[in-house]
Design a protein around this motif. Structure first.
Motif, PDB file in Angstrom:
ATOM      1  N   ALA A  84      41.424  58.174  44.273  1.00 44.97           N
ATOM      2  CA  ALA A  84      41.562  57.046  43.350  1.00 44.97           C
ATOM      3  C   ALA A  84      40.895  57.326  42.013  1.00 44.97           C
ATOM      4  O   ALA A  84      41.426  56.987  40.956  1.00 44.97           O
ATOM      5  CB  ALA A  84      40.947  55.784  43.982  1.00 44.97           C
ATOM      6  N   THR A 134      43.397  59.654  40.117  1.00 48.99           N
ATOM      7  CA  THR A 134      44.763  59.223  39.760  1.00 48.99           C
ATOM      8  C   THR A 134      44.814  57.861  39.096  1.00 48.99           C
ATOM      9  O   THR A 134      45.815  57.536  38.446  1.00 48.99           O
ATOM     10  CB  THR A 134      45.659  59.122  41.012  1.00 48.99           C
ATOM     11  OG1 THR A 134      45.148  58.076  41.858  1.00 48.99           O
ATOM     12  CG2 THR A 134      45.697  60.429  41.778  1.00 48.99           C
ATOM     13  N   ILE A 188      49.640  59.806  42.005  1.00 53.83           N
ATOM     14  CA  ILE A 188      49.369  59.565  43.436  1.00 53.83           C
ATOM     15  C   ILE A 188      50.288  60.426  44.310  1.00 53.83           C
ATOM     16  O   ILE A 188      49.847  61.034  45.285  1.00 53.83           O
ATOM     17  CB  ILE A 188      49.529  58.057  43.756  1.00 53.83           C
ATOM     18  CG1 ILE A 188      48.352  57.282  43.155  1.00 53.83           C
ATOM     19  CG2 ILE A 188      49.638  57.820  45.260  1.00 53.83           C
ATOM     20  CD1 ILE A 188      48.527  55.780  43.134  1.00 53.83           C
ATOM     21  N   GLU A 189      51.549  60.537  43.928  1.00 50.36           N
ATOM     22  CA  GLU A 189      52.477  61.354  44.729  1.00 50.36           C
ATOM     23  C   GLU A 189      52.246  62.843  44.530  1.00 50.36           C
ATOM     24  O   GLU A 189      52.701  63.647  45.333  1.00 50.36           O
ATOM     25  CB  GLU A 189      53.932  60.998  44.381  1.00 50.36           C
ATOM     26  CG  GLU A 189      54.368  59.682  44.989  1.00 50.36           C
ATOM     27  CD  GLU A 189      55.880  59.468  44.911  1.00 50.36           C
ATOM     28  OE1 GLU A 189      56.622  60.457  44.769  1.00 50.36           O
ATOM     29  OE2 GLU A 189      56.297  58.301  44.986  1.00 50.36           O
ATOM     30  N   ALA A 237      43.364  51.430  43.223  1.00 51.68           N
ATOM     31  CA  ALA A 237      43.805  52.824  43.145  1.00 51.68           C
ATOM     32  C   ALA A 237      43.620  53.541  44.483  1.00 51.68           C
ATOM     33  O   ALA A 237      44.443  54.378  44.866  1.00 51.68           O
ATOM     34  CB  ALA A 237      43.031  53.546  42.037  1.00 51.68           C
ATOM     35  N   GLN A 266      46.832  54.905  47.347  1.00 52.04           N
ATOM     36  CA  GLN A 266      46.990  56.268  47.875  1.00 52.04           C
ATOM     37  C   GLN A 266      47.841  56.274  49.141  1.00 52.04           C
ATOM     38  O   GLN A 266      48.284  57.333  49.596  1.00 52.04           O
ATOM     39  CB  GLN A 266      45.624  56.926  48.160  1.00 52.04           C
ATOM     40  CG  GLN A 266      44.692  56.991  46.967  1.00 52.04           C
ATOM     41  CD  GLN A 266      45.245  57.784  45.795  1.00 52.04           C
ATOM     42  OE1 GLN A 266      45.913  58.797  45.979  1.00 52.04           O
ATOM     43  NE2 GLN A 266      44.976  57.299  44.585  1.00 52.04           N
TER      44      GLN A 266
END
Ligand SMILES: *Cc1c(COP(=O)(O)O)cnc(C)c1O
Length: 396
Positions: A82, A85, A92-93, A231, A235
């Motif tokens: 978190a 990103t 996240i991906e 965040a 995930q």
């Protein structure tokens, strides 16, 4: 004890070691057991259940928000992810590929320990790099300041009996120093009773195990600042998918947290102290054993009996622990300090009947060892190697 062990062909365990994940951690409180059984037979919108968890966690901790994950270990991974990103779905991906992101996590050298797996590995699992500051027994604010820079995504702090107990920067100073550089602080305090202290000090994300002192099912509780919690939760669209908790874990954790708030902590502690007093009396006079009451060394409100296993017992501490574990029921004592010749007896997961079995078994094993004269043969190194070989032998 009984039915489920019989059905599965397992040796029952008496847990005098505390809230050990490897032993099933704790006896789950009835409120959580009921919630788990009920929700397992139903459907639920998981996001709505997690929003309900967020409210329960905020209420219990004083944090802005929270969610339930599969374990503290996964909470650490998701928190680090978190911090790198934010809420960017593409980032996240992309993890654990951290290209273009801040990807360093600063941590004190004495906190890079093994809680069952290495702390540094949880950081690496998100794609980040752990940057150790200071040396094992000497970390000062200047070490920390020097390591915080434009590559730093987060700073991690571990509260645990596993960490080096002296020479570290305290949490308040750690948070102040990191925040002065705009760096968020993630605190792993998986097995600590204090649900509010780190949040009140300004920690950005704080992590506890639901299955340890809280008496919930296996899960991790993550609490903290709104944006970082969001965040971390997001995930689940990426690496968190591999660490997800089910409806039973979320519901059970909520009910365990709420039950914790209502628990008569003074009465629980009094019950534990009775067991401690009982052990002191029951083990007095056993050859070679010296006893004292040892308060928890991270300040949790629990006292344990420290048993120093001297030569006159005919056993090394590790041999006594091993012989207790080999019994049926298997008696597990706290053995992380056996190299120093001590065992610890933890009352927190025991009823009076089980506590009596523990001290009777210790007395029996010492008497049997003296009668046989076959103890004090195995070195600590041999014990450790045998333990590792056993752990690596799965599935047997
Ligand atoms: C137990 C523990 C963990 C791991 O907790 P799980 O919920 O079992 O993953 C992490 N850190 C510390 C300090 C612990 O005591």
């Amino acid at each position: 004890m009984g039915a489920i062990h019989d059905r599965l062909g397992l040796v029952p365990v008496i847990n005098a070691s505390g809230t050990m994940t490897a032993l099933g951690a704790s006896r789950v409180v009835p409120e959580a057991r009921e919630a788990v059984a009920e929700i397992l037979a139903a459907f639920v919108d998981i996001a709505a259940l997690q929003k309900r968890a967020s409210r329960a966690i905020a209420e219990a901790t004083g944090a802005e928000a929270g969610f339930v994950t599969s374990s503290s270990a996964s909470g650490m991974v998701l928190g680090v992810a978190a911090a790198m990103t934010g809420a960017d779905p593409a980032a996240i991906e992309r993890l654990p590929d951290t290209q273009g992101m801040k990807d360093e996590v600063v941590i004190q050298a004495g906190h890079l320990v093994n809680f069952g797996a290495p702390v540094g590995q949880m950081i690496a699992l998100a794609g980040a790099r752990a940057v150790a500051v200071g040396t094992a027994f000497d970390v000062q604010p200047f070490h920390l300041e020097a390591a915080l820079d434009e590559r730093t995504a987060a700073a991690m702090f571990v509260v645990s009996h596993h960490v080096v107990p002296t020479g570290q920067v305290d949490l308040a100073t750690f948070i102040r120093t990191a925040h002065a550089q705009g760096v968020p602080v993630i605190v792993d305090m998986a097995s600590e009773y204090d649900l509010t202290g780190a949040v009140a000090l300004g920690a950005d994300l704080v992590i506890w195990s639901a299955h340890k002192f809280l008496g919930g099912p296996t899960a991790g509780i993550v609490a903290g600042k709104h944006d970082l919690v969001r965040a971390a939760y997001l995930q689940h669209r990426g690496i968190g998918r591999a660490m997800k908790v089910g409806k039973e874990g979320i519901a059970g954790a909520i009910l365990a947290l709420e039950a914790w708030g209502r628990r008569d902590h003074a009465a629980v502690r009094a019950g534990e102290m009775k067991i401690v007093e009982y052990w002191l009396a029951a083990l007095a006079g056993v050859a070679g054993l010296a006893l004292r009451v040892l308060p928890d060394w991270t300040g949790n409100p629990i006292d344990r009996v420290e048993v120093t296993v001297g030569e006159a017992s005919g056993l090394h501490a590790w041999e006594l622990a091993e012989r207790l574990a080999a019994r049926n029921p298997s008696i597990r004592v706290r053995d992380d300090m056996v190299e120093a010749g001590v065992l610890h007896l933890d009352p927190c997961n025991l009823d009076a009947g089980e506590a009596a079995l523990v001290s009777t078994a210790i007395r029996d094993e010492v008497e049997a060892a003296l009668a046989r004269g076959d103890g004090r043969r195995q070195t600590f190194g041999e014990f450790r190697a045998a333990n590792l070989a056993d752990a690596l032998s799965f599935p047997g």
